[in-house]
Scaffold this motif. Structure first.
Motif, PDB file in Angstrom:
ATOM      1  N   LEU A   1      -8.126  -3.210  -6.941  1.00  0.00           N
ATOM      2  CA  LEU A   1      -8.477  -2.334  -5.812  1.00  0.00           C
ATOM      3  C   LEU A   1      -9.697  -2.820  -5.060  1.00  0.00           C
ATOM      4  CD1 LEU A   1      -6.560  -0.435  -7.330  1.00  0.00           C
ATOM      5  CD2 LEU A   1      -8.219   1.389  -7.055  1.00  0.00           C
TER       6      LEU A   1
ATOM      7  N   ASN B   1      -9.245   5.490  -6.370  1.00  0.00           N
ATOM      8  CA  ASN B   1      -8.682   5.303  -5.017  1.00  0.00           C
ATOM      9  C   ASN B   1      -9.791   5.001  -3.996  1.00  0.00           C
ATOM     10  OD1 ASN B   1      -9.824   7.800  -4.715  1.00  0.00           O
ATOM     11  ND2 ASN B   1      -8.069   8.711  -3.663  1.00  0.00           N
TER      12      ASN B   1
ATOM     13  N   VAL C   1      -2.258   6.058  -3.818  1.00  0.00           N
ATOM     14  CA  VAL C   1      -2.953   6.863  -4.823  1.00  0.00           C
ATOM     15  C   VAL C   1      -3.417   8.169  -4.167  1.00  0.00           C
ATOM     16  CG1 VAL C   1      -4.795   6.927  -6.541  1.00  0.00           C
ATOM     17  CG2 VAL C   1      -3.760   4.741  -5.916  1.00  0.00           C
TER      18      VAL C   1
ATOM     19  N   ARG D   1      -4.987   4.395  -0.566  1.00  0.00           N
ATOM     20  CA  ARG D   1      -5.027   5.848  -0.730  1.00  0.00           C
ATOM     21  C   ARG D   1      -3.666   6.478  -0.453  1.00  0.00           C
ATOM     22  NH1 ARG D   1     -10.345   5.633   2.277  1.00  0.00           N
ATOM     23  NH2 ARG D   1     -11.703   4.828   0.636  1.00  0.00           N
TER      24      ARG D   1
END
Lengths: 227, 249
Positions: free
Chosen positions: B71, B49, B85, B82
């Motif tokens: 990502l 993340n 995740v 975030r």
């Protein structure tokens, strides 16, 4: 206690378990040998010792199981350590059964000795030699963690099975020709059956060794994975 | 596959902390990362993340994809990522606010709910984290007054409130007693129906109990990855076997 000390402590316990299992194996082997000597030499005293002397092996059976349960509960082992303990539980059962089969052989031999002998004993002692070798090799494979030795044990099971079939056919002939041989022949057939079962237990032990060492389960697929 | 990592290298300045990690994690499964201290498992978890972004000198090579989206591609919004995740840490870290406000925080700052809807979502998150029954009568008490195990479940509720798809857990039960640990483990089992969970743990029995797949890391490398039952009964690699049987680490 440091991790290293914990591991050493656990390894000591595993070594003790192995030693006790080998003692169990030694007792089981000895009982089969004594029962067979009783049969081949007509030694009633030897047969009596086997028939009445099951206590030591039974006590070890319980003690080894107890050790295994405690090791599992207290150390929560994994991987090879877990497989070693699970295998020990199973091998322990097989050895206890071998001890019982020695008693069965001694009982049948004691009965056989009350009859007129049907024939000279040739194939049954040969079966006994192979079954005992299988058992000894399986236990050696356990000690040495030797895969090829365990594999050889699996392959020898067929020899014992073939001899059992041979003994059965031969004695069937005797029984068909002369009914007075039926009782004695049946005892010999039972003995050959018990020896064949000892070979099966040795095979089980060898399979457990293979599982312990390599994490492979070879039961019920021996044909494909012959060594 | 929910998460696909390919040839990931990670550096803290000149120090290479992760080397050529490739791994695939399935949706609605629990994946456990195990390995000795300093093996890179937490660093790797934080690449999922982009929590490492805030560390000066940190650098990533390779790709980390969630549902196929990289990502680390330019244009990826780390804040949005975030939210998708969520993360729970070793030490529970509730805000110095009420129980209610801790869970409501993410919903408020993201403008995801207010008023009655907010209250409903806070309740749903606390229920999902198996904390509702214990706190429903004192939602406005300070979060710091909760026990360690309750604080950790509150942090899980806070992470769940913004409806993530993946939940990262870094040693979530290492500071808890056995009963609180068991609650967290049961919660993980329930949550995997709705989330993809990745957990770092030093406790091998815990990894064995809660996870579907286990990855073993050693010195920044992924040594072995496979279904948890086979990893703990018959690992393929000698290093894995030595580690999980306590022979090193």
């Amino acid at each position: 206690m440091t991790t290293e000390q914990n591991v050493r402590h656990f390894q000591d316990e595993l070594e003790q378990l192995k030693a006790r299992l080998l003692a169990m194996g030694g007792l089981a082997e000895d009982r089969v040998r004594t029962a067979m000597r009783g049969l081949t030499e007509g030694d009633q005293a030897a047969l009596d010792r086997v028939i009445t002397g099951d206590d030591a092996i039974n006590q070890l059976h319980v003690e080894i199981d107890d050790r295994c349960v405690k090791l599992l509960a207290l150390h929560q082992p994994m991987a090879i350590d877990l497989r070693a303990i699970v295998s020990a539980v199973k091998i322990n059962n097989d050895l206890e059964r071998v001890g019982d089969l020695a008693v069965n052989i001694a009982e049948a031999a004691a009965r056989y000795m009350t009859h007129v002998p049907v024939k000279p004993l040739i194939d049954i002692p040969r079966m006994a030699v192979i079954a005992q070798e299988m058992l000894r090799d399986a236990l050696d494979a356990y000690v040495r963690r030797d895969l090829s030795m365990a594999g050889n044990v699996l392959n020898r099971d067929d020899e014992v099975d073939a001899l059992k079939t041979l003994v059965f056919k031969e004695l069937l002939g005797y029984m068909q020709r002369d009914k007075t041989t039926v009782a004695a022949s049946l005892d010999l057939i039972l003995i050959s059956r018990h020896l064949e079962r000892i070979g099966d237990h040795a095979t089980n032990v060898a399979e457990d060794v293979i599982f312990m060492v390599s994490a492979r389960d070879v039961r019920h697929q021996v044909e494909e994975s012959k060594f | 596959m929910k998460i696909t990592v390919e040839h990931l290298n990670f550096y803290y300045g000149a120090k290479k902390a992760l080397t050529d990690i490739s791994i695939e994690m399935k949706a609605n499964e629990v994946t456990a990362f195990i390995g000795p201290s300093g093996c890179g498992k937490s660093t790797f978890l934080r690449t999922l993340n982009r929590m490492n972004d805030i560390i000066p000198g940190a650098r990533v090579e390779g790709s980390v994809k969630i549902d196929g989206a990289d990502l680390y591609a330019s244009g990826t919004d780390a804040v949005l990522l975030r939210r998708k995740v969520g993360m729970v840490f070793q030490k529970s870290n509730p805000f110095p606010k009420s129980i209610f406000e801790n869970v409501a925080y993410g919903l408020r700052i993201n403008g995801m709910a207010k008023g009655r809807e907010l209250a409903e979502q806070v309740e749903a998150s606390l229920k999902a984290a198996a904390l509702w029954e214990e706190v429903k009568d004192r939602l406005h008490d300070p979060a710091m007054a909760l026990s360690g195990g309750q604080q950790q479940r509150l942090c899980i509720a806070r992470a769940l409130a913004v409806r993530p798809e993946v939940l990262l857990m870094d040693e979530p039960a290492s500071a808890l007693d056995p009963i609180a640990t068991q609650r967290i483990e049961e919660l993980i089992y329930v949550l995997k129906k709705d989330y993809t969970i990745v957990i770092v743990t030093h406790n091998m029995q815990q990894a064995a109990r809660v996870s579907d797949a286990t990855a073993f890391f050693w010195m920044g490398k992924l040594i072995e990855f496979g279904p948890t039952p086979s990893m703990f009964t018959g690992p393929r690699e000698k290093l894995t076997e030595d580690y999980i049987t306590g022979r090193f680490g």
